[in-house]
Design a protein around this motif. Structure first.
Motif, PDB file in Angstrom:
ATOM      1  N   GLN A 192      59.438  -9.374 -41.052  1.00 19.82           N
ATOM      2  CA  GLN A 192      58.830 -11.015 -41.595  1.00 19.82           C
ATOM      3  C   GLN A 192      57.269 -10.564 -41.174  1.00 19.82           C
ATOM      4  O   GLN A 192      57.116 -11.665 -41.052  1.00 19.82           O
ATOM      5  CB  GLN A 192      59.699 -11.404 -40.411  1.00 19.82           C
ATOM      6  CG  GLN A 192      61.578 -11.482 -40.896  1.00 19.82           C
ATOM      7  CD  GLN A 192      62.113 -12.707 -40.338  1.00 19.82           C
ATOM      8  OE1 GLN A 192      62.307 -12.499 -39.203  1.00 19.82           O
ATOM      9  NE2 GLN A 192      62.962 -13.728 -41.220  1.00 19.82           N
ATOM     10  N   LYS A 193      57.404 -10.126 -39.609  1.00 15.88           N
ATOM     11  CA  LYS A 193      55.986  -9.934 -39.623  1.00 15.88           C
ATOM     12  C   LYS A 193      54.512  -9.767 -40.033  1.00 15.88           C
ATOM     13  O   LYS A 193      54.094 -10.227 -40.065  1.00 15.88           O
ATOM     14  CB  LYS A 193      55.801  -9.169 -37.668  1.00 15.88           C
ATOM     15  CG  LYS A 193      56.669  -9.953 -36.985  1.00 15.88           C
ATOM     16  CD  LYS A 193      57.235  -9.049 -35.032  1.00 15.88           C
ATOM     17  CE  LYS A 193      57.921 -10.049 -33.956  1.00 15.88           C
ATOM     18  NZ  LYS A 193      56.733 -10.385 -33.101  1.00 15.88           N
ATOM     19  N   VAL A 194      55.268  -8.250 -40.163  1.00 11.97           N
ATOM     20  CA  VAL A 194      54.487  -8.063 -41.018  1.00 11.97           C
ATOM     21  C   VAL A 194      54.244  -9.091 -42.238  1.00 11.97           C
ATOM     22  O   VAL A 194      53.041  -9.313 -42.877  1.00 11.97           O
ATOM     23  CB  VAL A 194      54.495  -6.583 -41.486  1.00 11.97           C
ATOM     24  CG1 VAL A 194      53.279  -5.837 -42.302  1.00 11.97           C
ATOM     25  CG2 VAL A 194      54.939  -4.942 -40.418  1.00 11.97           C
ATOM     26  N   ALA A 230      49.645 -12.608 -44.832  1.00 14.88           N
ATOM     27  CA  ALA A 230      49.655 -13.947 -45.480  1.00 14.88           C
ATOM     28  C   ALA A 230      48.680 -14.512 -44.687  1.00 14.88           C
ATOM     29  O   ALA A 230      47.369 -14.887 -45.303  1.00 14.88           O
ATOM     30  CB  ALA A 230      50.623 -15.140 -44.949  1.00 14.88           C
ATOM     31  N   GLU A 231      48.328 -14.287 -43.478  1.00 18.48           N
ATOM     32  CA  GLU A 231      47.216 -14.565 -42.462  1.00 18.48           C
ATOM     33  C   GLU A 231      45.723 -14.032 -42.621  1.00 18.48           C
ATOM     34  O   GLU A 231      44.812 -14.499 -42.620  1.00 18.48           O
ATOM     35  CB  GLU A 231      47.470 -15.090 -41.247  1.00 18.48           C
ATOM     36  CG  GLU A 231      48.108 -16.174 -40.102  1.00 18.48           C
ATOM     37  CD  GLU A 231      48.111 -16.160 -39.132  1.00 18.48           C
ATOM     38  OE1 GLU A 231      47.761 -15.658 -38.256  1.00 18.48           O
ATOM     39  OE2 GLU A 231      49.155 -16.289 -38.903  1.00 18.48           O
ATOM     40  N   HIS A 232      46.392 -12.130 -42.928  1.00 19.11           N
ATOM     41  CA  HIS A 232      45.069 -11.878 -42.853  1.00 19.11           C
ATOM     42  C   HIS A 232      44.891 -10.956 -44.279  1.00 19.11           C
ATOM     43  O   HIS A 232      45.046  -9.937 -44.331  1.00 19.11           O
ATOM     44  CB  HIS A 232      44.685 -10.927 -42.213  1.00 19.11           C
ATOM     45  CG  HIS A 232      44.704 -11.456 -40.763  1.00 19.11           C
ATOM     46  ND1 HIS A 232      46.335 -11.723 -40.005  1.00 19.11           N
ATOM     47  CD2 HIS A 232      43.948 -11.988 -39.730  1.00 19.11           C
ATOM     48  CE1 HIS A 232      45.919 -11.927 -38.520  1.00 19.11           C
ATOM     49  NE2 HIS A 232      45.064 -12.334 -38.666  1.00 19.11           N
ATOM     50  N   GLY A 287      56.245  -4.360 -23.275  1.00 19.35           N
ATOM     51  CA  GLY A 287      57.713  -3.592 -23.586  1.00 19.35           C
ATOM     52  C   GLY A 287      57.180  -3.092 -25.545  1.00 19.35           C
ATOM     53  O   GLY A 287      56.857  -3.705 -26.031  1.00 19.35           O
ATOM     54  N   SER A 288      58.952  -2.988 -26.325  1.00 20.41           N
ATOM     55  CA  SER A 288      58.334  -2.484 -27.830  1.00 20.41           C
ATOM     56  C   SER A 288      57.614  -3.395 -28.557  1.00 20.41           C
ATOM     57  O   SER A 288      57.182  -2.703 -28.995  1.00 20.41           O
ATOM     58  CB  SER A 288      59.309  -2.066 -27.760  1.00 20.41           C
ATOM     59  OG  SER A 288      60.743  -0.984 -26.683  1.00 20.41           O
ATOM     60  N   TRP A 289      58.892  -5.135 -28.483  1.00 17.24           N
ATOM     61  CA  TRP A 289      57.648  -6.089 -29.210  1.00 17.24           C
ATOM     62  C   TRP A 289      56.760  -6.274 -28.876  1.00 17.24           C
ATOM     63  O   TRP A 289      55.646  -5.904 -29.904  1.00 17.24           O
ATOM     64  CB  TRP A 289      58.849  -6.726 -29.242  1.00 17.24           C
ATOM     65  CG  TRP A 289      59.823  -6.957 -30.284  1.00 17.24           C
ATOM     66  CD1 TRP A 289      61.530  -6.291 -29.868  1.00 17.24           C
ATOM     67  CD2 TRP A 289      60.156  -6.492 -31.514  1.00 17.24           C
ATOM     68  NE1 TRP A 289      62.182  -6.213 -30.465  1.00 17.24           N
ATOM     69  CE2 TRP A 289      61.530  -6.019 -32.153  1.00 17.24           C
ATOM     70  CE3 TRP A 289      59.099  -6.278 -32.419  1.00 17.24           C
ATOM     71  CZ2 TRP A 289      61.792  -5.827 -33.165  1.00 17.24           C
ATOM     72  CZ3 TRP A 289      60.020  -6.316 -34.048  1.00 17.24           C
ATOM     73  CH2 TRP A 289      60.449  -5.618 -34.266  1.00 17.24           C
ATOM     74  N   GLU A 290      55.996  -6.224 -27.790  1.00 14.12           N
ATOM     75  CA  GLU A 290      54.628  -6.936 -26.920  1.00 14.12           C
ATOM     76  C   GLU A 290      54.105  -5.817 -28.102  1.00 14.12           C
ATOM     77  O   GLU A 290      52.726  -5.887 -28.165  1.00 14.12           O
ATOM     78  CB  GLU A 290      54.912  -6.376 -25.833  1.00 14.12           C
ATOM     79  CG  GLU A 290      53.884  -7.477 -25.096  1.00 14.12           C
ATOM     80  CD  GLU A 290      53.947  -7.163 -23.553  1.00 14.12           C
ATOM     81  OE1 GLU A 290      52.825  -7.426 -22.955  1.00 14.12           O
ATOM     82  OE2 GLU A 290      54.709  -6.992 -22.864  1.00 14.12           O
ATOM     83  N   GLU A 343      47.770  -6.815 -34.235  1.00 17.30           N
ATOM     84  CA  GLU A 343      46.869  -8.051 -34.611  1.00 17.30           C
ATOM     85  C   GLU A 343      45.829  -7.332 -33.856  1.00 17.30           C
ATOM     86  O   GLU A 343      45.062  -7.736 -34.336  1.00 17.30           O
ATOM     87  CB  GLU A 343      47.849  -8.846 -33.219  1.00 17.30           C
ATOM     88  CG  GLU A 343      48.371  -9.767 -33.445  1.00 17.30           C
ATOM     89  CD  GLU A 343      48.388 -10.744 -34.517  1.00 17.30           C
ATOM     90  OE1 GLU A 343      46.791 -10.984 -34.862  1.00 17.30           O
ATOM     91  OE2 GLU A 343      49.066 -11.588 -35.112  1.00 17.30           O
ATOM     92  N   ARG A 344      45.944  -6.220 -32.772  1.00 13.17           N
ATOM     93  CA  ARG A 344      44.184  -5.871 -32.896  1.00 13.17           C
ATOM     94  C   ARG A 344      43.838  -4.849 -32.948  1.00 13.17           C
ATOM     95  O   ARG A 344      42.370  -4.299 -33.420  1.00 13.17           O
ATOM     96  CB  ARG A 344      44.405  -5.177 -31.312  1.00 13.17           C
ATOM     97  CG  ARG A 344      44.592  -6.946 -30.188  1.00 13.17           C
ATOM     98  CD  ARG A 344      43.755  -8.531 -29.976  1.00 13.17           C
ATOM     99  NE  ARG A 344      42.629  -6.837 -29.182  1.00 13.17           N
ATOM    100  CZ  ARG A 344      42.575  -6.129 -27.731  1.00 13.17           C
ATOM    101  NH1 ARG A 344      43.933  -7.417 -27.097  1.00 13.17           N
ATOM    102  NH2 ARG A 344      42.339  -5.896 -27.104  1.00 13.17           N
TER     103      ARG A 344
END
Ligand code: PLP
Length: 391
Positions: free
Chosen positions: A19-21, A26-28, A338-341, A348-349
């Motif tokens: 989902q995150k990917v 979609a944004e990039h 943290g792992s998700w952070e 993102e970066r």
């Protein structure tokens, strides 16, 4: 109904990553993602296997060479080839101690058929999720053997804890950590003293390069009396989509006056009609000298990827385990993230996708898994982006 299913925890890990990917893409839409989370192989089957597949398909086309049902426990030609492979490593096994399967996942859960329900099962945490789920489905009591940086993610026997079964994966998924010979000797001693059985998952043994690390639990004296070994051609030879593995149940393995080898024969002849002729011919090709050289060449590509990632982590002074004898690198998230952070930060970066360690159990929090199964180009790109971002 089997109430064990109601006790299963939802598995969000790969769904949430997906989902995150998808949202990021979609944004990039123009971003090039380096997918370092991949647990599947990316190189095709080697030439020896492809030739064997074609030849076997042609045999099925003619009445004289056609094969119908195969023996449930495996074709003699493949069981003998695997037995010879063990002998080449100094381990004497009879072909009828080797059972051909459709892959390790099938047998890691199905093997529970020959054990009582409600037994106590030690599972190393962080763990390959199928171990816990298969045991919860069977109503077994899972005893999580938590691990961390202090023990190199390699929990050792604890005489205060009970065990009927012990799952050991070495080299491990997700940590890439490998047990040395003496450590496996301790586990075998503990299993024998407690009348427990070790389920040894050797899915990644082909990645071991240090001579001191056993490829098989049967390199340890006494293991034939207390261990079942589950192997896979998925990561060794790229069979993730072709499906073939094998399970070793020694004849010396007995409990309560019952022989586990005979029980597993009975199980297989009841629950399966075997693996296809075509697949077994392809698997046998892996154990020819030509096949062995070719699968090693593929593994060397993945090892090259792991070396590139390890070099970057070394330069960044980031703690990790695995990589050298395993396709996975398990690293400590920098700056106490943290792992998700860390997952979000990398996505993102640096446009890198990895796997958050906490998805493999609570003690994976603060850790992260990279895999070396991607392409060398993407792996080099990921390593240079990591250096730019964290250097
Ligand atoms: N065991 C471990 C530790 C794994 O990581 C995997 C797959 O990723 C398997 C077993 C499953 O292997 P197979 O494809 O043979 O079912």
């Amino acid at each position: 109904m089997n109430r064990g299913y109601a006790d299963l925890e939802d598995s969000y890990l790969f769904h949430r990553i997906g989902q995150k990917v998808a949202a990021f893409e979609a944004e990039h839409p123009d971003a090039h993602l380096c997918r370092m989370g991949i647990g599947d192989v990316s190189l095709p089957l080697c030439d020896a296997v492809i030739k064997a597949l074609h030849a076997a398909v042609d045999e099925q086309a003619s009445k004289a060479s056609f094969h119908g049902y195969m023996p449930e426990c495996g074709a003699d030609f493949l069981r003998e080839a695997i037995a010879r492979h063990y002998v080449s490593r100094g381990i004497g096994l009879e072909p009828d101690e080797i059972f051909v399967s459709s892959g390790a996942s099938d047998d890691l859960g199905s093997i529970l058929d020959i054990f009582e329900r409600g037994i106590e099962v030690q599972i190393m945490e962080p763990a390959y999720p199928a171990y816990v789920d298969a045991n919860v489905m069977d109503g077994n009591k899972v005893i999580a053997r938590e691990s961390g940086k202090e023990n190199g993610f390699l929990p050792m026997p604890d005489n205060a804890l009970p065990a009927n079964l012990i799952y050991i994966c070495s080299p491990a998924n997700p940590t890439g950590a490998t047990y040395g010979r003496q450590q496996l000797e301790s586990w075998v001693e503990y299993a024998i003293a407690n009348d427990a059985i070790i389920i040894f998952d050797a899915a990644y043994e082909a990645f071991i390069e240090d001579e001191s690390i056993p490829h098989s639990i049967y390199e340890v004296p006494g293991a034939r009396e207390c261990a079942i070994e589950i192997c896979s051609l998925s990561k060794t030879a790229g069979f993730t989509g072709t499906r073939c593995g094998y399970t070793v149940v020694p004849k010396q393995l007995e409990r309560d006056g019952m022989g586990l080898n005979a029980m597993w024969v009975r199980n297989r002849t009841t629950r399966t009609n075997g693996v296809s002729y075509i697949t077994q011919r392809a698997a046998a090709a892996v154990f020819t000298p030509e096949g062995q050289a070719q699968v090693k060449a593929n593994i060397d590509v993945y090892k090259g990827n792991a070396a590139v990632l390890m070099e970057a982590l070394d330069k960044l002074d980031i703690w990790y385990t695995g990589g050298r004898n395993a396709p996975y690198i398990w690293l400590e998230c920098p700056d106490g993230m943290g792992s998700w952070e860390f997952f979000d930060f990398l996505l993102e970066r640096a446009n890198i996708v990895g796997t958050p360690g906490v998805g493999f159990g609570p003690c994976g929090e603060g850790y992260f898994r990279f895999s070396s199964f991607g392409s060398p180009e993407d792996t080099r790109l990921a390593a240079s982006r990591l250096l730019d971002l964290l250097g």
